[in-house]
Design a protein around this motif. Sequence first.
Motif, PDB file in Angstrom:
ATOM      1  N   PHE A  65      36.410  49.232  30.963  1.00  0.00           N
ATOM      2  CA  PHE A  65      35.837  47.927  30.644  1.00  0.00           C
ATOM      3  C   PHE A  65      36.845  46.822  30.996  1.00  0.00           C
ATOM      4  N   THR A  66      38.090  47.094  30.650  1.00  0.00           N
ATOM      5  CA  THR A  66      39.158  46.126  30.903  1.00  0.00           C
ATOM      6  C   THR A  66      39.366  45.903  32.400  1.00  0.00           C
ATOM      7  N   HIS A  67      39.401  46.988  33.158  1.00  0.00           N
ATOM      8  CA  HIS A  67      39.566  46.838  34.607  1.00  0.00           C
ATOM      9  C   HIS A  67      38.412  46.074  35.229  1.00  0.00           C
ATOM     10  N   LEU A  68      37.213  46.320  34.743  1.00  0.00           N
ATOM     11  CA  LEU A  68      36.064  45.612  35.307  1.00  0.00           C
ATOM     12  C   LEU A  68      36.112  44.130  34.933  1.00  0.00           C
ATOM     13  N   GLY A  69      36.494  43.841  33.700  1.00  0.00           N
ATOM     14  CA  GLY A  69      36.613  42.443  33.276  1.00  0.00           C
ATOM     15  C   GLY A  69      37.670  41.692  34.086  1.00  0.00           C
ATOM     16  N   ILE A  70      38.806  42.317  34.284  1.00  0.00           N
ATOM     17  CA  ILE A  70      39.882  41.704  35.079  1.00  0.00           C
ATOM     18  C   ILE A  70      39.406  41.459  36.514  1.00  0.00           C
ATOM     19  N   THR A  71      38.796  42.467  37.085  1.00  0.00           N
ATOM     20  CA  THR A  71      38.359  42.398  38.484  1.00  0.00           C
ATOM     21  C   THR A  71      37.375  41.257  38.703  1.00  0.00           C
ATOM     22  N   LEU A  72      36.401  41.147  37.833  1.00  0.00           N
ATOM     23  CA  LEU A  72      35.386  40.101  38.007  1.00  0.00           C
ATOM     24  C   LEU A  72      35.987  38.715  37.777  1.00  0.00           C
ATOM     25  N   SER A  73      36.936  38.604  36.848  1.00  0.00           N
ATOM     26  CA  SER A  73      37.592  37.315  36.621  1.00  0.00           C
ATOM     27  C   SER A  73      38.388  36.901  37.858  1.00  0.00           C
ATOM     28  N   ARG A  74      39.216  37.806  38.356  1.00  0.00           N
ATOM     29  CA  ARG A  74      40.015  37.479  39.548  1.00  0.00           C
ATOM     30  C   ARG A  74      39.132  37.170  40.751  1.00  0.00           C
ATOM     31  N   ALA A  75      37.997  37.851  40.853  1.00  0.00           N
ATOM     32  CA  ALA A  75      37.097  37.605  41.981  1.00  0.00           C
ATOM     33  C   ALA A  75      36.562  36.180  41.970  1.00  0.00           C
ATOM     34  N   LEU A  76      36.623  35.528  40.808  1.00  0.00           N
ATOM     35  CA  LEU A  76      36.220  34.122  40.692  1.00  0.00           C
ATOM     36  C   LEU A  76      37.423  33.182  40.765  1.00  0.00           C
ATOM     37  N   GLY A  77      38.616  33.730  41.011  1.00  0.00           N
ATOM     38  CA  GLY A  77      39.802  32.880  41.093  1.00  0.00           C
ATOM     39  C   GLY A  77      40.431  32.576  39.747  1.00  0.00           C
ATOM     40  N   ILE A  78      40.085  33.355  38.726  1.00  0.00           N
ATOM     41  CA  ILE A  78      40.667  33.160  37.387  1.00  0.00           C
ATOM     42  C   ILE A  78      41.724  34.249  37.151  1.00  0.00           C
ATOM     43  N   PRO A  79      42.971  33.864  36.838  1.00  0.00           N
ATOM     44  CA  PRO A  79      44.010  34.875  36.608  1.00  0.00           C
ATOM     45  C   PRO A  79      43.639  35.770  35.418  1.00  0.00           C
ATOM     46  N   GLN A 139      40.366  49.476  13.528  1.00  0.00           N
ATOM     47  CA  GLN A 139      38.948  49.869  13.589  1.00  0.00           C
ATOM     48  C   GLN A 139      38.569  50.759  14.767  1.00  0.00           C
ATOM     49  N   LEU A 140      39.530  51.176  15.596  1.00  0.00           N
ATOM     50  CA  LEU A 140      39.150  52.108  16.663  1.00  0.00           C
ATOM     51  C   LEU A 140      38.841  53.455  16.043  1.00  0.00           C
ATOM     52  N   GLU A 141      37.803  54.082  16.537  1.00  0.00           N
ATOM     53  CA  GLU A 141      37.398  55.378  15.997  1.00  0.00           C
ATOM     54  C   GLU A 141      37.119  56.325  17.147  1.00  0.00           C
ATOM     55  N   PRO A 142      37.878  57.379  17.438  1.00  0.00           N
ATOM     56  CA  PRO A 142      39.103  57.733  16.720  1.00  0.00           C
ATOM     57  C   PRO A 142      40.232  56.765  17.058  1.00  0.00           C
ATOM     58  N   PRO A 143      41.224  56.635  16.138  1.00  0.00           N
ATOM     59  CA  PRO A 143      42.348  55.723  16.404  1.00  0.00           C
ATOM     60  C   PRO A 143      43.082  56.154  17.677  1.00  0.00           C
ATOM     61  N   ASP A 144      43.425  55.216  18.522  1.00  0.00           N
ATOM     62  CA  ASP A 144      44.078  55.514  19.804  1.00  0.00           C
ATOM     63  C   ASP A 144      44.751  54.228  20.295  1.00  0.00           C
ATOM     64  N   PHE A 145      45.530  54.334  21.357  1.00  0.00           N
ATOM     65  CA  PHE A 145      45.971  53.116  22.020  1.00  0.00           C
ATOM     66  C   PHE A 145      44.727  52.392  22.532  1.00  0.00           C
ATOM     67  N   HIS A 146      44.806  51.103  22.712  1.00  0.00           N
ATOM     68  CA  HIS A 146      43.646  50.345  23.178  1.00  0.00           C
ATOM     69  C   HIS A 146      44.039  49.567  24.433  1.00  0.00           C
ATOM     70  N   ALA A 147      43.069  49.362  25.325  1.00  0.00           N
ATOM     71  CA  ALA A 147      43.320  48.532  26.510  1.00  0.00           C
ATOM     72  C   ALA A 147      42.359  47.355  26.463  1.00  0.00           C
ATOM     73  N   ILE A 148      42.902  46.164  26.568  1.00  0.00           N
ATOM     74  CA  ILE A 148      42.089  44.953  26.588  1.00  0.00           C
ATOM     75  C   ILE A 148      42.605  44.076  27.724  1.00  0.00           C
ATOM     76  N   PHE A 149      42.128  42.836  27.830  1.00  0.00           N
ATOM     77  CA  PHE A 149      42.689  42.007  28.892  1.00  0.00           C
ATOM     78  C   PHE A 149      42.797  40.565  28.438  1.00  0.00           C
ATOM     79  N   GLU A 150      43.471  39.755  29.242  1.00  0.00           N
ATOM     80  CA  GLU A 150      43.508  38.343  28.917  1.00  0.00           C
ATOM     81  C   GLU A 150      43.349  37.525  30.187  1.00  0.00           C
ATOM     82  N   VAL A 151      42.758  36.354  30.013  1.00  0.00           N
ATOM     83  CA  VAL A 151      42.528  35.452  31.137  1.00  0.00           C
ATOM     84  C   VAL A 151      43.340  34.180  30.917  1.00  0.00           C
TER      85      VAL A 151
END
Lengths: 259, 259, 259, 259
Positions: free
Chosen positions: A169-183, A193-205
């Motif tokens: 999800f994060t890679h797709l969000g990053i990709t679509l943002s950059r494709a519009l010229g947004i870092p 609240q992750l179930e099961p608890p794990d490392f999480h990957a998110i993104f920022e613009v």
Amino acid sequence: MKLSIEAELVYNFAEETQVVANLEASRTSDQIILSESLDIQPPSTILSDTTPHGDRRIRASLSGDVTIRYSAVVENNRRQLLPQSGQQHVWSDLPSEVLPFLLPSRFCPSDKFMRFAQREFAGAGDGIARIMSILEWIHRNVDYVVGVSNAETTAERTFVDRAGVCRDFTHLGITLSRALGIPARAVSAYALQLEPPDFHAIFEVYLENGWWLIDPTRLAPIEGIVRIGSGRDASDIAFLTSDRQCQVISQKIQVFKAP
Amino acid sequence: MKLSIEAELVYNFAEETQVVANLEASRTSDQIILSESLDIQPPSTILSDTTPHGDRRIRASLSGDVTIRYSAVVENNRRQLLPQSGQQHVWSDLPSEVLPFLLPSRFCPSDKFMRFAQREFAGAGDGIARIMSILEWIHRNVDYVVGVSNAETTAERTFVDRAGVCRDFTHLGITLSRALGIPARAVSAYALQLEPPDFHAIFEVYLENGWWLIDPTRLAPIEGIVRIGSGRDASDIAFLTSDRQCQVISQKIQVFKAP
Amino acid sequence: MKLSIEAELVYNFAEETQVVANLEASRTSDQIILSESLDIQPPSTILSDTTPHGDRRIRASLSGDVTIRYSAVVENNRRQLLPQSGQQHVWSDLPSEVLPFLLPSRFCPSDKFMRFAQREFAGAGDGIARIMSILEWIHRNVDYVVGVSNAETTAERTFVDRAGVCRDFTHLGITLSRALGIPARAVSAYALQLEPPDFHAIFEVYLENGWWLIDPTRLAPIEGIVRIGSGRDASDIAFLTSDRQCQVISQKIQVFKAP
Amino acid sequence: MKLSIEAELVYNFAEETQVVANLEASRTSDQIILSESLDIQPPSTILSDTTPHGDRRIRASLSGDVTIRYSAVVENNRRQLLPQSGQQHVWSDLPSEVLPFLLPSRFCPSDKFMRFAQREFAGAGDGIARIMSILEWIHRNVDYVVGVSNAETTAERTFVDRAGVCRDFTHLGITLSRALGIPARAVSAYALQLEPPDFHAIFEVYLENGWWLIDPTRLAPIEGIVRIGSGRDASDIAFLTSDRQCQVISQKIQVFKAP
């Protein structure tokens, strides 16, 4: 919010293996580390450093069964949510260090998505409206399914599969943002609240003179996030990079609200 | 050697397009820019900056037919050739800013080559002997052929094709170096003796406390190189990155020995 | 040799699912089916057919937990081993139905390997010497390792990874043969001596007016093989093809010498 | 309609090269070849054959500059247009020889598109309504653009790019049809009204007990099509397959209404 983290990772290294680990909470302006401890068994010489933007790494040479324990209490009250509106920057107004996050990268081949992104999102309004529109598109079109993707899955593949986990999800969000010229950049995190608890990957613009954290899976609240590291995509924010293959024996993560 | 460069690039931008261009000689310790001039026609507002490691970029918003002319005289006498021998560093001894160049990247998926690289090159001796062995392998096994590869060709593909151009040789050299735990990065350059004259792609490895330039195609002598930019792979050192597709109309490069 | 086969496959179909299964011993001239039985529980309407070259398929619409049991006794004494020498055919001498096995296919992109195959194997001598040289190359360069590859792994990827399982060895063998202009096809099989017992993937090449079976993994003797189906690559010889995703619950295969 | 075809292809073969060429009009029930001639200069020994489904191939060994001229007059009045409605077949009702066209293939990885196709098209109604819905989706979402794709472009890539030529439109149409369990195959053709005149790639689906021709680009009318060959995807219907690389020098195609 004040969050308490406990991580216990057990790896097996068949041979003497050099590693870079990135699992401590970052020293960034949006969170304060109130206390923390890091323990490696058997004891090993460790080199620690911090990148210019606050990510912390340890380096060591490890062999046999190794247990890494990290615990911390982190307060993130200064973190702000994405505002309701805001233009995207023209490239000349971006800080120099933000420019690399406009470029395509291994898991985020944004150059291939320019036609789709222009057609689907460019008309959405200002920069933040475009990001909202990307997030809504991902939510409607991609299913959270474990087992469809693996460590080699790119955003191109997830776009076809229409399924994946937080990394995808994060890679797709990053990709679509950059494709519009947004870092946009990938962030590894501990999350409530992750179930099961794990490392999480998110993104920022990068919009309105700042980086804004986003969880495209909608699984964790932004105030329940403790940031670990950031980079162009999953390649840069692996918890462990090693010069030989190694084996994960167990991985336990716990995140809870601290009193 | 003192080198004189003349570059004239003509592009067409169908719409107002944001660009980042990286075509000026870098301000690095291994070369001195004796004189230079940059001219864009029609005149346009330009923002220039220099990265912490000396690469220079200009940013502008362009439309219609645009001609970029760059000329410079550069002296590179302080550049040193790869020594005859030298160990590779353990990761703990590497400067922090070198670590990203150990990681796989889009065109250099070094993680996939670990088994091959270990088997083929790990026994070659010290770090420099390994690099020599990689360069010899590339020379024997890969043909310089125009038209086999394109802007999307990865090192994985070149390894199968056994043919490519300077960009492909460079990606394969970087990939095999990183697969052995040796930091490697891509470098764009102006180069003497290229036929036809063009931008050149080479790479450098970090050994013996420094970066060493290498031309895996053996087309240009290292003393005939003027460095432009460096990065993880071709994504980072493109001469022009833009937020929309644009068209190259012509590109003329000349490099000759200055008196 | 006379071989006895017992296969028990249990699948779960969450919804009514159409399937084509290819798991019965083929009716080809190199083996005789002495006895066999096929049983599906719960009972289901089955359509059986046999392709012009002797492969047998069943079609059914299945749902819920389904158990497929197949047992057979097969004698393969007429099968011949690859001769010591023999020219490869010019294309004009090939039977028409052999031509498709010259073409690249999904997992066997032989067109990309023409340069490597020419350089490495074309000088080996006659057609059979070339095949021997390919098999020796695979044996020396590719490790049999479970877990490196998956159902999407192509020969290109295995060539880089230098590791895989029977399916990957087979794809690489086919690819390199076709890259030299020698027809090659994938064969699914039951095989003696596999540990753990499982379906096996091998290949055959067309030389000296016939197809010759080869096990590039060297795990099973050719006389211990019972042929199931053949095709361009793994896509064509899947044991089960379905119009929706289904789940393998268990799969037990036993092959032993019949008295 | 009665159509007149003239094709003149000039190739250079640097060395003695084996070729299979597929450029004569097929002998299928939907078209009648009223007259034709095939000429190769310099004269060369040719082996001709016809596949069980009517495609014609010639085999030869060629070297130097070779000119292939083919002319024909073909009448295709018996060809029928896709009906307004019709169920798709359950797999058990399909003729045995149609089954391979349900499988994913190199350029048509239909297995990856099952989730997207189910979600987007499965609700459209009967089999023909689904196909209509796929064609409408392609028309709305994919641009006909020369230069975006090449001979290696898969349907997965075109789905991301949202642009391509006839070959790409065809691969995407086939892929989405198969992802819904509808047999689909690629067809090479001569076609009226193409600008510039060239070989054309279209596809056909199996519904209502027959194969129905479709041009997903909407460039040529079905009654203006002369069928050459059919197969799983572009790999099978290349005009020329050779055992070494060769060079196209020129290619002239003319198709016009015969009186």
